[in-house]
Design an enzyme around this catalytic site. Structure first.
Site, PDB file in Angstrom:
ATOM      1  N   GLU A   8       7.913 -58.163  25.992  1.00 19.54           N
ATOM      2  CA  GLU A   8       7.895 -58.832  27.300  1.00 19.54           C
ATOM      3  C   GLU A   8       9.262 -59.419  27.637  1.00 19.54           C
ATOM      4  O   GLU A   8       9.691 -59.390  28.787  1.00 19.54           O
ATOM      5  CB  GLU A   8       6.817 -59.925  27.344  1.00 19.54           C
ATOM      6  CG  GLU A   8       5.393 -59.376  27.352  1.00 19.54           C
ATOM      7  CD  GLU A   8       5.083 -58.491  28.562  1.00 19.54           C
ATOM      8  OE1 GLU A   8       5.818 -58.538  29.564  1.00 19.54           O
ATOM      9  OE2 GLU A   8       4.099 -57.736  28.497  1.00 19.54           O
TER      10      GLU A   8
ATOM     11  N   TYR B 195       5.100 -66.321  33.161  1.00 24.99           N
ATOM     12  CA  TYR B 195       4.692 -64.921  33.049  1.00 24.99           C
ATOM     13  C   TYR B 195       4.551 -64.519  31.579  1.00 24.99           C
ATOM     14  O   TYR B 195       3.527 -63.957  31.169  1.00 24.99           O
ATOM     15  CB  TYR B 195       5.693 -63.980  33.767  1.00 24.99           C
ATOM     16  CG  TYR B 195       5.434 -62.566  33.341  1.00 24.99           C
ATOM     17  CD1 TYR B 195       4.357 -61.870  33.859  1.00 24.99           C
ATOM     18  CD2 TYR B 195       6.192 -61.972  32.331  1.00 24.99           C
ATOM     19  CE1 TYR B 195       4.041 -60.594  33.403  1.00 24.99           C
ATOM     20  CE2 TYR B 195       5.886 -60.698  31.869  1.00 24.99           C
ATOM     21  CZ  TYR B 195       4.813 -60.018  32.409  1.00 24.99           C
ATOM     22  OH  TYR B 195       4.490 -58.776  31.938  1.00 24.99           O
TER      23      TYR B 195
ATOM     24  N   ASP C   9       3.276 -60.201  37.520  1.00 26.80           N
ATOM     25  CA  ASP C   9       4.659 -59.738  37.634  1.00 26.80           C
ATOM     26  C   ASP C   9       4.816 -59.055  38.996  1.00 26.80           C
ATOM     27  O   ASP C   9       3.913 -59.118  39.836  1.00 26.80           O
ATOM     28  CB  ASP C   9       5.024 -58.801  36.453  1.00 26.80           C
ATOM     29  CG  ASP C   9       4.306 -57.445  36.554  1.00 26.80           C
ATOM     30  OD1 ASP C   9       3.397 -57.305  37.409  1.00 26.80           O
ATOM     31  OD2 ASP C   9       4.656 -56.536  35.785  1.00 26.80           O
TER      32      ASP C   9
ATOM     33  N   CYS D 245       0.397 -47.541  42.520  1.00 30.25           N
ATOM     34  CA  CYS D 245       0.670 -48.382  43.686  1.00 30.25           C
ATOM     35  C   CYS D 245       2.166 -48.713  43.698  1.00 30.25           C
ATOM     36  O   CYS D 245       2.581 -49.861  43.616  1.00 30.25           O
ATOM     37  CB  CYS D 245      -0.178 -49.656  43.626  1.00 30.25           C
ATOM     38  SG  CYS D 245      -0.212 -50.534  45.192  1.00 30.25           S
TER      39      CYS D 245
ATOM     40  N   CYS E 221      -2.377 -43.375  46.808  1.00 29.19           N
ATOM     41  CA  CYS E 221      -3.686 -44.008  47.029  1.00 29.19           C
ATOM     42  C   CYS E 221      -4.842 -43.074  46.659  1.00 29.19           C
ATOM     43  O   CYS E 221      -5.920 -43.527  46.278  1.00 29.19           O
ATOM     44  CB  CYS E 221      -3.806 -44.473  48.477  1.00 29.19           C
ATOM     45  SG  CYS E 221      -2.514 -45.649  48.920  1.00 29.19           S
TER      46      CYS E 221
ATOM     47  N   CYS F 106      -6.094 -43.856  43.254  1.00 27.25           N
ATOM     48  CA  CYS F 106      -6.244 -45.289  42.947  1.00 27.25           C
ATOM     49  C   CYS F 106      -7.717 -45.679  42.794  1.00 27.25           C
ATOM     50  O   CYS F 106      -8.527 -45.411  43.688  1.00 27.25           O
ATOM     51  CB  CYS F 106      -5.616 -46.113  44.065  1.00 27.25           C
ATOM     52  SG  CYS F 106      -5.804 -47.883  43.796  1.00 27.25           S
TER      53      CYS F 106
ATOM     54  N   CYS G 280      -9.271 -51.527  49.254  1.00 29.26           N
ATOM     55  CA  CYS G 280      -7.897 -51.911  49.608  1.00 29.26           C
ATOM     56  C   CYS G 280      -7.728 -52.070  51.122  1.00 29.26           C
ATOM     57  O   CYS G 280      -7.854 -51.110  51.886  1.00 29.26           O
ATOM     58  CB  CYS G 280      -6.930 -50.859  49.080  1.00 29.26           C
ATOM     59  SG  CYS G 280      -5.221 -51.252  49.456  1.00 29.26           S
TER      60      CYS G 280
HETATM   61 FE1  SF4 Z   1      -2.141 -49.573  46.219  1.00 27.88          FE
HETATM   62 FE2  SF4 Z   1      -4.195 -49.909  47.856  1.00 27.88          FE
HETATM   63 FE3  SF4 Z   1      -3.077 -47.512  47.644  1.00 27.88          FE
HETATM   64 FE4  SF4 Z   1      -4.475 -48.516  45.629  1.00 27.88          FE
HETATM   65  S1  SF4 Z   1      -5.231 -47.954  47.638  1.00 27.88           S
HETATM   66  S2  SF4 Z   1      -2.486 -47.467  45.502  1.00 27.88           S
HETATM   67  S3  SF4 Z   1      -4.007 -50.710  45.760  1.00 27.88           S
HETATM   68  S4  SF4 Z   1      -2.112 -49.372  48.417  1.00 27.88           S
END
Ligand code: SF4
Length: 345
Positions: free
Chosen positions: A42, A123, A141, A193, A200, A203, A209
Site C-alpha cells: 500500500e 487510507y 482511494d 470503471c 459499463c 460492470c 449506476c
Molecule cells: Fe462505472 Fe457505472 Fe459504468 Fe459500472 S456502470 S463501469 S460503475 S460508470
C-alpha cells in the site's frame, strides 16, 4: 441501495476477475494475509501504478522478508532500493514505521491503532485493517471515489465532494468479506470503471449506476478547475575527475531528502544559476531536464566540467562507469544521462 446484494454482486465479479498481485491472497481463500506485505504494497502503490510497484515489492520482500528485517536495514540501503519509485518521503516513513512496528512487537490489529504509526494515513490504515485483518473499514482511494461518483451521480466537484463520496462508500461497505470487497471496488475502478471510456457492459453494478442510466459516466467525478502549477528552475552540476563524478547526499528533510544526488542549486521560481560548488569552466547541456513533481514542474539545467584532479569538497566520488548503481532518484539519473550523452557536433 440494499448493501448485501450490491456486495454480493461485486464479490461474485471479483471472484472471477481479481487481478493477481504478489501481496494478495486469492479471492475468497481462507488464508492469513501478512500485514507486512499488505502495508508495504500500500505504501508503494501511493501515487504509483501496480506495474511499476510490483518489481520494487519483489525486490524489497526478497531483501527484507519481514518487518523486523526491514527495521534492521541500513537507511542508505533502503533509500537506494527505493530509487526510481519517487516520492521519497515514503521511503523515509517506511523505515520509521518498520522500526516502530518492531518496537511494538508487531503490527497493531485495528484501523484506529494502525493510524498511530508514522506515515500511515487514513487510507493505508483502512486498507491494511480490511485486507490483512478483515475489519469492516472504509477504504477510499481514487478508484473508489470514481466508482462512487458514478454510481450515485454525485455533482459536488472534487475535492469538496470527497466527504460525500466517502459517505457513499461507507454506506455500501458490507460486513461479509470486507477485505475482498475493498479490493473488488478498487479493481473495478482500475479495470472496468476507468477514467476514460468505462466498460459499463462488463460492470456488475451497471443496473444500479445513476451515471450509466443518465448516459454519460465519464462526466463523473466532477472536478473543480485546476490551479496552474508553478514552474521552478535549478541547476545540477556534473563534476568529473579521474573517471569519477561527485555525488552528495541531500539533507534528510525536504524534496528528495536523504537521497544520493548530483550537487544542485535550490529549485527557485526565477531562473538563476546558483553558485557552483567549485570554480571551473562549465559547459551547459543544451536541453535541460524537465521533471514533474507533485506541486511544481522543474526545469533543471545540467552544467558539466572535467577537472584534472579531484577538488577538496564535500561529497563522495563515484565511478562514472558504475553510475547506474549509485541509487540516484529519477531526476538525477536523467541529469546524469544528459551529462554523459554523446553530443553531435
Ligand atoms: Fe462505472 Fe457505472 Fe459504468 Fe459500472 S456502470 S463501469 S460503475 S460508470
Amino acid at each position: 441501495m440494499p448493501v448485501d446484494s450490491a456486495a454480493r454482486e461485486i464479490l461474485e465479479w471479483y471472484d472471477a476477475n481479481a487481478r493477481a498481485m504478489p501481496w494478495r491472497r486469492p479471492p475468497g481463500a481462507n488464508v492469513a494475509v501478512d500485514p507486512y506485505r499488505v502495508w508495504l504494497s500500500e505504501i508503494m502503490l501511493q501515487q504509483t501504478t501496480v506495474a511499476m510497484a510490483t518489481p520494487y515489492f519483489e525486490k524489497f520482500t526478497e531483501a527484507w522478508p519481514t518487518v523486523d528485517a526491514l527495521a534492521g536495514a541500513e537507511d542508505a540501503a533502503v533509500m537506494s532500493a527505493w530509487a526510481g519509485l519517487g516520492y521519497y518521503a515514503r521511503a523515509r516513513n517506511l523505515l520509521a514505521c518498520a522500526r516502530e512496528v518492531t518496537a511494538r512487537g508487531g503490527f497493531p490489529g485495528s484501523e484506529a491503532d494502525l493510524l498511530t504509526l508514522p506515515g500511515v494515513g487514513p487510507y493505508t490504515a483502512a486498507a491494511v485493517a480490511s485486507i490483512a485483518f478483515d475489519e469492516v473499514a472504509v477504504v477510499v482511494d481514487g478508484n473508489v471515489e470514481r466508482v462512487m461518483a458514478r454510481l450515485f451521480a454525485v455533482e459536488t466537484p472534487l475535492p469538496q465532494g470527497k466527504s460525500e463520496l466517502r459517505a457513499h462508500a461507507a454506506a455500501l461497505t458490507p460486513t461479509i468479506r470486507p477485505g475482498d470487497y475493498a479490493q473488488a471496488v478498487m479493481d473495478l475502478g482500475a479495470t472496468v470503471c476507468t477514467p476514460r471510456s468505462p466498460s459499463c457492459g462488463r460492470c456488475p453494478w451497471q443496473g444500479r449506476c445513476a451515471a450509466f442510466a443518465a448516459g454519460h459516466p465519464e462526466r463523473y467525478p466532477v472536478k473543480a478547475p485546476k490551479a496552474a502549477r508553478p514552474t521552478r528552475y535549478g541547476t545540477a552540476w556534473w563534476i568529473e575527475a579521474d573517471g569519477h563524478v561527485l555525488l552528495v547526499r541531500r539533507p534528510p528533510k525536504g524534496l528528495l531528502g536523504g537521497m544520493v544526488a548530483l550537487p544542485a542549486s535550490e529549485f527557485a521560481l526565477a531562473r538563476g544559476d546558483g553558485a557552483a560548488p567549485v570554480e571551473a569552466s562549465w559547459t551547459t547541456v543544451p536541453e535541460p531536464v524537465r521533471h514533474a513533481f507533485t506541486h511544481f514542474d522543474l526545469v533543471l539545467e545540467v552544467a558539466t566540467t572535467r577537472l584534472p584532479r579531484r577538488p577538496d569538497i564535500d561529497g563522495e566520488w563515484h565511478p562514472i562507469a558504475a553510475i547506474d548503481a549509485a541509487g540516484l532518484p529519477t531526476l538525477f539519473r536523467r541529469a546524469a544521462e544528459a551529462a554523459t550523452a554523446p553530443r553531435l557536433l
